[in-house]
Design an enzyme around this catalytic site. Sequence first.
Site, mmCIF file in Angstrom:
data_model
loop_
_atom_site.group_PDB
_atom_site.id
_atom_site.type_symbol
_atom_site.label_atom_id
_atom_site.label_comp_id
_atom_site.label_asym_id
_atom_site.label_seq_id
_atom_site.Cartn_x
_atom_site.Cartn_y
_atom_site.Cartn_z
ATOM 1 N N HIS A 30 0.865 -1.184 0.000
ATOM 2 C CA HIS A 30 0.000 0.000 0.000
ATOM 3 C C HIS A 30 0.901 1.233 0.000
ATOM 4 O O HIS A 30 2.009 1.183 0.529
ATOM 5 C CB HIS A 30 -0.832 -0.053 1.291
ATOM 6 C CG HIS A 30 -1.899 0.990 1.413
ATOM 7 N ND1 HIS A 30 -1.636 2.281 1.794
ATOM 8 C CD2 HIS A 30 -3.232 0.923 1.209
ATOM 9 C CE1 HIS A 30 -2.772 2.967 1.838
ATOM 10 N NE2 HIS A 30 -3.759 2.168 1.488
ATOM 11 N N ASP A 43 2.947 -4.493 8.115
ATOM 12 C CA ASP A 43 1.745 -3.684 7.971
ATOM 13 C C ASP A 43 0.556 -4.635 8.063
ATOM 14 O O ASP A 43 0.226 -5.333 7.105
ATOM 15 C CB ASP A 43 1.805 -2.960 6.614
ATOM 16 C CG ASP A 43 0.502 -2.267 6.266
ATOM 17 O OD1 ASP A 43 -0.433 -2.313 7.080
ATOM 18 O OD2 ASP A 43 0.436 -1.678 5.166
ATOM 19 N N GLN A 64 -4.628 -5.122 6.960
ATOM 20 C CA GLN A 64 -5.633 -6.029 6.391
ATOM 21 C C GLN A 64 -5.677 -7.380 7.101
ATOM 22 O O GLN A 64 -6.496 -8.222 6.755
ATOM 23 C CB GLN A 64 -5.345 -6.258 4.896
ATOM 24 C CG GLN A 64 -5.479 -5.019 4.045
ATOM 25 C CD GLN A 64 -6.902 -4.474 3.999
ATOM 26 O OE1 GLN A 64 -7.867 -5.174 4.296
ATOM 27 N NE2 GLN A 64 -7.025 -3.213 3.654
ATOM 28 N N LYS A 115 -10.470 -0.535 10.449
ATOM 29 C CA LYS A 115 -10.632 -1.735 9.613
ATOM 30 C C LYS A 115 -10.994 -2.960 10.450
ATOM 31 O O LYS A 115 -11.368 -3.987 9.913
ATOM 32 C CB LYS A 115 -9.346 -2.001 8.827
ATOM 33 C CG LYS A 115 -9.073 -0.921 7.770
ATOM 34 C CD LYS A 115 -7.970 -1.339 6.852
ATOM 35 C CE LYS A 115 -7.275 -0.172 6.213
ATOM 36 N NZ LYS A 115 -7.853 0.225 4.932
ATOM 37 N N CYS A 159 -4.784 2.551 -3.636
ATOM 38 C CA CYS A 159 -3.556 3.066 -3.007
ATOM 39 C C CYS A 159 -2.417 2.067 -3.168
ATOM 40 O O CYS A 159 -1.623 1.862 -2.232
ATOM 41 C CB CYS A 159 -3.771 3.393 -1.533
ATOM 42 S SG CYS A 159 -4.948 4.687 -1.276
#
Length: 406
Positions: A123, A200, A203, A226, A364
């Site tokens: 991302h 990261d 998600q 999220k 993104c």
Amino acid sequence: MTFDPERARRDFPILAHKVHGKPLVFLDSAASAQKPECVIEAVSDVYRSCYANIERGVYELSLRATDAVEAARCKIADFLGAPESREVIFVRNATEAINLVARTYARQHVGEGDEILVTHMEHHANIVPWQMLCEETGARLRVAPIDDRGQLLLEEFAKLVTPRTKLVAVAHISNALGTINPVEEIVRIAREHGAPVLVDGAQAVPHQRVDVAGLGCDFYVFSGHKVFGPSGVGVLWGRAELLEAMPPFMGGGSMIRSVTFEKSTYQGIPHKFEAGTPDIAGIVGLGAAIDYVSGLGLDAIAAHERDLLIYATNALEAVPGLRLIGTAERKAAVISFVLEGAHPHDIGTILDLEGIAVRTGHHCAQPVMDRFGVPATARASFALYNSRADVDALVAGLEKVREVFA
Ligand code: PMP
């Protein structure tokens, strides 16, 4: 007991709404997830019953608000398998957490000729902060390639890790492709060269159990919004010894021990990194969201979403002219696709008229779009409240799109 998505769906008041007169089919949770009643309640309860600024007050309300924030910190530490709650830093979102590491840890450790290693599927939040750092320091951004299914080429990755590598920064799960990266392997390879690893997890945390100690990484970041929590609050987890040695990110109130015009001294972790008044109600809401997903069980959620992924992949593959972008073997329930003759934005608009919310664009992640030779995709992303009926609605909606563009 099997997971019941219809029951979970009823926990989310917004999902009872109609859009363009049709029942809402929400397939954009990778961008931001909806909020269950318990999170909405937790946030409003802070404002109703215990709101005051934290840390500084000696009076009852302030102490209650401080306790609520610290209780959320402990919950998040447990949720992530973190050894200590002081390793959990509250920030605004995953983007801020990555920038924090880039501007503190990386500024200290990265110089001219050094390298930061990312993957081709990142991302922008896990690309641009490193590029900015490279511009400032003369370091170099290296990119590990992926194959045509959207999987990291681990051997190529391994070749790129050298003594010059001062940090590896990888997505746990790609938001554009759904690929689940082999983080344990990545960490093992990076460790051989002494390179720390930032993961990261934006998600990952809403969809599978995460254990930072088990992964062996050094930093792990995610956004509250999220994982069914409020927007405006996110988390940086870091190993205590790294965080302790890092300089502060922002200066101001709450992060200091003492201030004179000659010199200021700083708090220990986590407060050293939490300058200013945080999103107090948001943090408490995030704690409620963590309770919610933990109550349902991350393994049950993951199994349900796995079923949806298989069902949806089979159904979408049968749609004439549809090409899936991202077909990794280890994949989360994120399905990017293009449809012959139809621009993704037109797909999104026509689906919207059917009450179906999907994201369209580059997500993104422009470099990964380039890798697949497409400017944009349509993306259906699933969460615990989605069911096979939502997939059926999507497939029926795509029939409408095909009628328009046939
Ligand atoms: N990383 C990934 C993999 C993401 O999917 C996102 C959000 N789309 C981010 C980072 C950035 O999250 P936020 O905008 O909440 O900072």
